[in-house]
Design a protein around this motif. Structure first.
Motif, short mmCIF file in Angstrom:
data_model
loop_
_atom_site.label_atom_id
_atom_site.label_comp_id
_atom_site.label_asym_id
_atom_site.label_seq_id
_atom_site.Cartn_x
_atom_site.Cartn_y
_atom_site.Cartn_z
N GLU A 78 0.83 -1.21 0.00
CA GLU A 78 0.00 0.00 0.00
C GLU A 78 0.86 1.26 0.00
N LEU A 79 1.92 1.26 0.79
CA LEU A 79 2.80 2.42 0.85
C LEU A 79 3.59 2.60 -0.44
N ASN A 80 4.01 1.49 -1.03
CA ASN A 80 4.80 1.56 -2.27
C ASN A 80 4.07 2.28 -3.39
N LYS A 81 2.73 2.23 -3.38
CA LYS A 81 1.95 2.93 -4.39
C LYS A 81 2.12 4.44 -4.30
N THR A 143 5.00 -8.46 17.05
CA THR A 143 5.06 -7.03 17.32
C THR A 143 6.25 -6.43 16.57
N VAL A 144 6.04 -5.25 16.03
CA VAL A 144 7.07 -4.62 15.21
C VAL A 144 7.13 -3.13 15.48
N ASP A 145 8.34 -2.58 15.46
CA ASP A 145 8.56 -1.15 15.58
C ASP A 145 8.93 -0.62 14.21
N VAL A 146 8.14 0.31 13.68
CA VAL A 146 8.33 0.76 12.30
C VAL A 146 8.14 2.26 12.14
N THR A 147 8.67 2.76 11.04
CA THR A 147 8.36 4.10 10.58
C THR A 147 8.20 4.04 9.07
N ILE A 148 7.97 5.20 8.45
CA ILE A 148 7.80 5.28 7.00
C ILE A 148 8.97 6.07 6.41
N ILE A 149 9.47 5.60 5.27
CA ILE A 149 10.52 6.33 4.57
C ILE A 149 10.06 6.73 3.18
N ASP A 150 10.67 7.78 2.65
CA ASP A 150 10.48 8.21 1.27
C ASP A 150 11.42 7.37 0.41
N LEU A 151 10.89 6.63 -0.53
CA LEU A 151 11.73 5.72 -1.32
C LEU A 151 12.71 6.46 -2.22
N TYR A 174 -0.43 12.48 21.29
CA TYR A 174 0.23 13.77 21.47
C TYR A 174 -0.04 14.66 20.25
N SER A 175 -0.47 15.89 20.51
CA SER A 175 -0.92 16.74 19.39
C SER A 175 -0.11 18.02 19.18
N LYS A 176 0.87 18.29 20.05
CA LYS A 176 1.63 19.53 19.92
C LYS A 176 2.76 19.35 18.90
N LEU A 177 2.37 19.06 17.68
CA LEU A 177 3.31 18.82 16.60
C LEU A 177 2.94 19.70 15.42
N THR A 178 3.81 19.74 14.42
CA THR A 178 3.48 20.49 13.22
C THR A 178 2.41 19.74 12.44
N LYS A 179 1.77 20.42 11.52
CA LYS A 179 0.74 19.80 10.71
C LYS A 179 1.30 18.60 9.95
N LYS A 180 2.50 18.74 9.39
CA LYS A 180 3.10 17.65 8.62
C LYS A 180 3.45 16.46 9.51
N GLN A 181 3.96 16.72 10.70
CA GLN A 181 4.29 15.64 11.62
C GLN A 181 3.04 14.86 12.02
N LEU A 182 1.96 15.59 12.27
CA LEU A 182 0.70 14.94 12.61
C LEU A 182 0.18 14.09 11.45
N GLU A 183 0.29 14.64 10.24
CA GLU A 183 -0.15 13.90 9.05
C GLU A 183 0.65 12.63 8.87
N ASN A 184 1.96 12.71 9.09
CA ASN A 184 2.81 11.53 8.95
C ASN A 184 2.46 10.46 9.96
N ARG A 185 2.24 10.88 11.19
CA ARG A 185 1.86 9.91 12.23
C ARG A 185 0.51 9.28 11.92
N GLN A 186 -0.42 10.10 11.50
CA GLN A 186 -1.76 9.59 11.20
C GLN A 186 -1.72 8.60 10.05
N MET A 187 -0.86 8.87 9.05
CA MET A 187 -0.72 7.95 7.94
C MET A 187 -0.17 6.60 8.41
#
Length: 224
Positions: A78-81, A143-151, A174-187
């Motif tokens: 899904e992310l690769n798309k 259980t896995v610890d992950v993040t997202i990278i830009d390919l 936690y909500s005291k983040l920038t708009k982009k940081q929140l979007e990345n976490r939500q994704m």
């Protein structure tokens, strides 16, 4: 990009393929199923909250239950798309590694990595606040610890805090983040939860497969 320091034996081990050690039934090597996934096992090196290589991590090899791996495969597709992909910080974790954390926690004078990983939390409180556990869901293999990278850039998306940072800024709510940081976490939350995982409220990177096959079974075979 974090600095990763390897001891000479660990560095040499990276030059060789993994051993042919038989995995317990139901476990697989993640890259056999998701070849393009990025792996950066922090406990195989010294860039972690302890500050040294952790017991049980004998190879830079990612292992999970087959069920969790197949669910993660769906996330990756899904992310690769979107020209994005997953990076794994930790997956299956031997119980001996958790025991290593427990021994480290008892030495309250060893605060080598405090400024980087828990600047606002007293080391003696790490268990009480549930940042570290005496038994880990990771040892059950799903259980896995992950993040997202830009390919394209190979860089991690900005999630507002670093991996394994012990503090409120790492909490999912936690909500005291920038708009982009929140979007990345939500994704990240959305793509993982939509593909069969549940989160851990105090760590934005931590996910466990719903209906995991080895619930409350804590394995201790080494990562090879």
């Amino acid at each position: 990009m974090p600095k990763i320091y390897y001891t000479i034996p660990l560095l040499l081990s990276l030059l060789f393929f993994r051993s042919d050690t038989q995995l317990p039934s139901g476990f697989v090597y993640v890259k056999d199923y998701i070849p393009n996934i990025h792996v950066e096992l922090r406990y195989f090196c010294s860039d972690n909250f302890v500050g040294t290589h952790i017991d049980g991590y004998e190879a830079h090899t990612c292992i999970l239950s087959k069920a969790a791996t197949l669910a993660l495969q769906k996330v990756q597709k899904e992310l690769n798309k979107q020209n994005l992909g997953l990076k794994i910080y930790d997956a299956y974790r031997p119980q001996r590694a958790v025991d290593h954390f427990r021994r480290w926690a008892k030495d309250v004078n060893d605060t080598l990595m405090k400024q980087d990983y828990y600047p606002n939390v007293a080391k003696k409180d790490l268990f009480v606040l549930q940042y570290i556990a005496t038994q880990s869901r990771h040892s059950s293999g799903s259980t896995v610890d992950v993040t997202i990278i830009d390919l394209k850039t190979q860089k991690e998306l900005d999630m507002g805090s670093s991996y394994d940072f012990f503090g409120e800024i790492s909490w999912v709510a936690y909500s005291k983040l920038t708009k982009k940081q929140l979007e990345n976490r939500q994704m990240l939350q959305r793509v993982m939860l939509n593909n069969g995982f549940r989160n851990y409220p105090k760590e934005w990177w931590h996910f466990t497969l719903r209906g995991e096959p080895f619930y409350n079974h804590y394995f201790d075979f080494p990562i090879q």
